[in-house]
Design an enzyme around this catalytic site. Structure first.
Site, mmCIF file in Angstrom:
data_model
loop_
_atom_site.group_PDB
_atom_site.id
_atom_site.type_symbol
_atom_site.label_atom_id
_atom_site.label_comp_id
_atom_site.label_asym_id
_atom_site.label_seq_id
_atom_site.Cartn_x
_atom_site.Cartn_y
_atom_site.Cartn_z
ATOM 1 N N THR A 54 3.853 5.911 0.849
ATOM 2 C CA THR A 54 4.210 6.963 1.496
ATOM 3 C C THR A 54 4.800 7.854 1.268
ATOM 4 O O THR A 54 4.273 9.035 1.729
ATOM 5 C CB THR A 54 4.842 5.694 2.560
ATOM 6 O OG1 THR A 54 4.310 4.699 2.789
ATOM 7 C CG2 THR A 54 5.294 6.494 4.146
ATOM 8 N N GLN A 81 -4.678 2.069 -3.956
ATOM 9 C CA GLN A 81 -5.685 1.636 -4.037
ATOM 10 C C GLN A 81 -6.576 1.197 -4.934
ATOM 11 O O GLN A 81 -7.636 0.702 -5.290
ATOM 12 C CB GLN A 81 -6.184 1.106 -2.465
ATOM 13 C CG GLN A 81 -5.567 0.655 -1.435
ATOM 14 C CD GLN A 81 -4.424 -0.870 -1.767
ATOM 15 O OE1 GLN A 81 -5.761 -1.397 -2.143
ATOM 16 N NE2 GLN A 81 -4.189 -0.881 -0.630
ATOM 17 N N HIS A 98 3.765 -1.453 -6.296
ATOM 18 C CA HIS A 98 3.789 -3.121 -5.775
ATOM 19 C C HIS A 98 1.972 -3.143 -5.578
ATOM 20 O O HIS A 98 1.965 -4.308 -4.954
ATOM 21 C CB HIS A 98 4.076 -2.457 -4.423
ATOM 22 C CG HIS A 98 4.012 -1.983 -3.511
ATOM 23 N ND1 HIS A 98 3.321 -2.530 -2.530
ATOM 24 C CD2 HIS A 98 4.323 -0.807 -3.562
ATOM 25 C CE1 HIS A 98 3.027 -1.381 -1.966
ATOM 26 N NE2 HIS A 98 4.092 -0.934 -1.741
ATOM 27 N N THR A 124 19.239 10.158 -8.081
ATOM 28 C CA THR A 124 19.489 9.146 -9.387
ATOM 29 C C THR A 124 18.209 8.724 -10.016
ATOM 30 O O THR A 124 17.835 7.954 -8.920
ATOM 31 C CB THR A 124 21.046 7.945 -9.401
ATOM 32 O OG1 THR A 124 21.568 8.813 -9.657
ATOM 33 C CG2 THR A 124 20.657 7.369 -10.699
ATOM 34 N N CYS A 134 0.055 -1.376 7.975
ATOM 35 C CA CYS A 134 1.348 -0.859 8.612
ATOM 36 C C CYS A 134 0.279 -0.090 9.767
ATOM 37 O O CYS A 134 1.241 0.493 10.055
ATOM 38 C CB CYS A 134 1.179 0.608 7.317
ATOM 39 S SG CYS A 134 1.765 0.129 5.752
HETATM 40 N N1 PLP Z 1 -1.915 4.592 0.720
HETATM 41 C C1 PLP Z 1 -2.969 3.804 0.836
HETATM 42 C C2 PLP Z 1 -4.243 3.298 0.597
HETATM 43 C C3 PLP Z 1 -2.056 1.788 0.779
HETATM 44 O O1 PLP Z 1 -3.042 1.137 0.994
HETATM 45 C C4 PLP Z 1 -0.725 1.794 0.863
HETATM 46 C C5 PLP Z 1 -0.019 1.193 1.464
HETATM 47 O O2 PLP Z 1 -1.003 0.227 1.833
HETATM 48 C C6 PLP Z 1 0.401 2.993 1.220
HETATM 49 C C7 PLP Z 1 -0.890 4.548 1.524
HETATM 50 C C8 PLP Z 1 1.111 3.203 1.479
HETATM 51 O O3 PLP Z 1 2.629 3.054 0.266
HETATM 52 P P1 PLP Z 1 3.513 1.796 0.102
HETATM 53 O O4 PLP Z 1 3.661 0.737 0.990
HETATM 54 O O5 PLP Z 1 3.788 1.802 -1.136
HETATM 55 O O6 PLP Z 1 4.442 3.168 0.480
#
Ligand code: PLP
Length: 373
Positions: free
Chosen positions: A70, A178, A198, A234, A320
């Protein structure tokens, strides 16, 4: 417990945790400190950074550490928009993007930027002819995901990059969150590239933005001198070292895992034929890790809660997204509101067993009966 939500988050590998702990114990100093302990920490950080750049074939890039995809997406998009606003204020993106891309683009739209969305064809691939129509002299940024988080559609990043060569004032951002660690990725003609560990069995709380060294960005976090002017704070060496380990293992096992998950995906698709009201949204251009389906007319939250009673966990959309809203990617693909309001995302892993899939399908059949008959 059956977890089928690997597109939202993956469990961390033991090897990754071990590297995190070992590095945390061994390096106590701030990599920005000038004393010998700081220098040692900085050297270890550089080692991880260089190894990741090498694994991704990114020698012409700087790796900016962030808190996750994000933040990487925000930094890439706002950073370009602000830094190069004198070249133009036009942005092109797609309806397939994660909310961290489309929310950022919407924020810029409110601030006076113009945004155009490129169409996708029936297989879910961006329409390159429409792209050409949308390009303008004042287009400063194109942002397209490599693989979207809901339908798992792969986009022709190299072809888009080639198109962009004719527009020297336009930068190309790719959200590869992804894709990295799951399928081969190319940085050809890409200026900015987002990923986060992650999603490939690494740790939460960190992410990366690869930035071509020649590209400048306006930072979004101010204050404090760090190893890069683009992201203060940091540097978290243990997270960087853990990300390196996760990436290395993911790349090592990539082909094997892809083949295994592909076989599971085919089984799942085959099983879906037993449910006539289901519509499969993922196309032949989707990665096998994600199977998106719709159950038009069914109240999906209730359907998911029913599965949760048996400790079966999956998502309706991206984790999200706001609940009870249409899926933008599915609507863009199907133009069918009912289908876009009733999506289920089953996301698979090399950790998913055939037995788990069988149990899931049994329970799914019971829920299907209950909710559709
Ligand atoms: N972009 C994509 C294509 C995602 O699938 C995700 C999370 O599902 C994100 C961005 C956001 O990732 P993060 O949770 O590391 O901020």
């Amino acid at each position: 417990m059956i977890y089928l939500d690997y597109a939202a988050n993956t469990p961390v590998r033991e090897e990754v945790l071990a590297v995190f702990l070992e590095t945390s114990r061994q390096y106590i100093a701030n990599p920005n400190s000038s004393h010998p302990l700081g220098v040692l920490a900085k050297a270890r950080l550089d080692e991880s950074t260089q190894h990741m750049l090498k694994m991704l074939g990114a020698s012409e890039y700087e790796l900016v550490y962030t808190s996750g995809a994000t933040e990487s997406n925000n930094l890439a998009i706002k950073g370009i928009a602000e830094k190069y606003k004198n070249n133009g204020k036009h942005i092109i993106t797609t309806y397939l993007e994660h909310s961290s891309v489309n929310g950022t683009v919407a924020f810029l739209q409110n601030a006076g930027y113009e945004v155009d969305y490129v169409e996708i064809n029936k297989d879910g691939v961006v329409d390159l002819d429409h792209f050409k129509e949308l390009f303008r002299k004042d287009t400063i940024l194109v942002s397209v995901c490599c693989v979207d988080s809901e339908i798992g559609l792969c986009q022709p990043i190299e072809q888009i990059g080639t198109l962009l060569k004719g527009y020297p004032n336009c930068f190309f951002h790719v959200d590869a969150t992804q894709a990295v660690g799951k399928i081969p990725v190319s940085l050809e003609n890409v200026d900015l590239f987002t990923f986060a560990p992650h999603k490939f069995y690494g740790l939460n709380g960190c992410g990366a933005l690869l930035k071509k060294t020649s590209v400048m960005l306006e930072p979004i976090i101010h204050g404090g001198i760090s190893s890069t002017p683009y992201r203060s704070g940091t540097p978290v060496l243990p997270l960087a070292a853990a990300m390196e380990e996760a990436l290395s293992l993911a790349i090592r096992d990539m082909d094997k895992n892809y083949i295994y998950v592909n076989a599971l995906n085919l089984k799942l698709r085959d099983a879906m034929k037993n449910f006539p009201k289901i519509r499969i949204n993922s196309t032949k251009n989707s990665v096998p890790f994600i199977l998106n389906i719709s159950l038009p007319g069914v109240k999906i939250p209730a359907f998911l809660h029913e599965l949760e009673k048996d400790e079966i966990y999956l998502s309706s959309k991206s984790a999200c997204c706001a609940p009870n809203t249409v899926s933008r990617p599915v609507y863009a693909l199907t133009k069918d509101r009912k289908a876009a309001l009733s999506t289920l995302r089953i996301s698979l892993s090399h950790l998913t067993t055939e037995k788990e899939l069988e149990i899931f399908l049994d329970r799914f059949a019971e829920c299907y009966k209950k909710f559709t008959l």
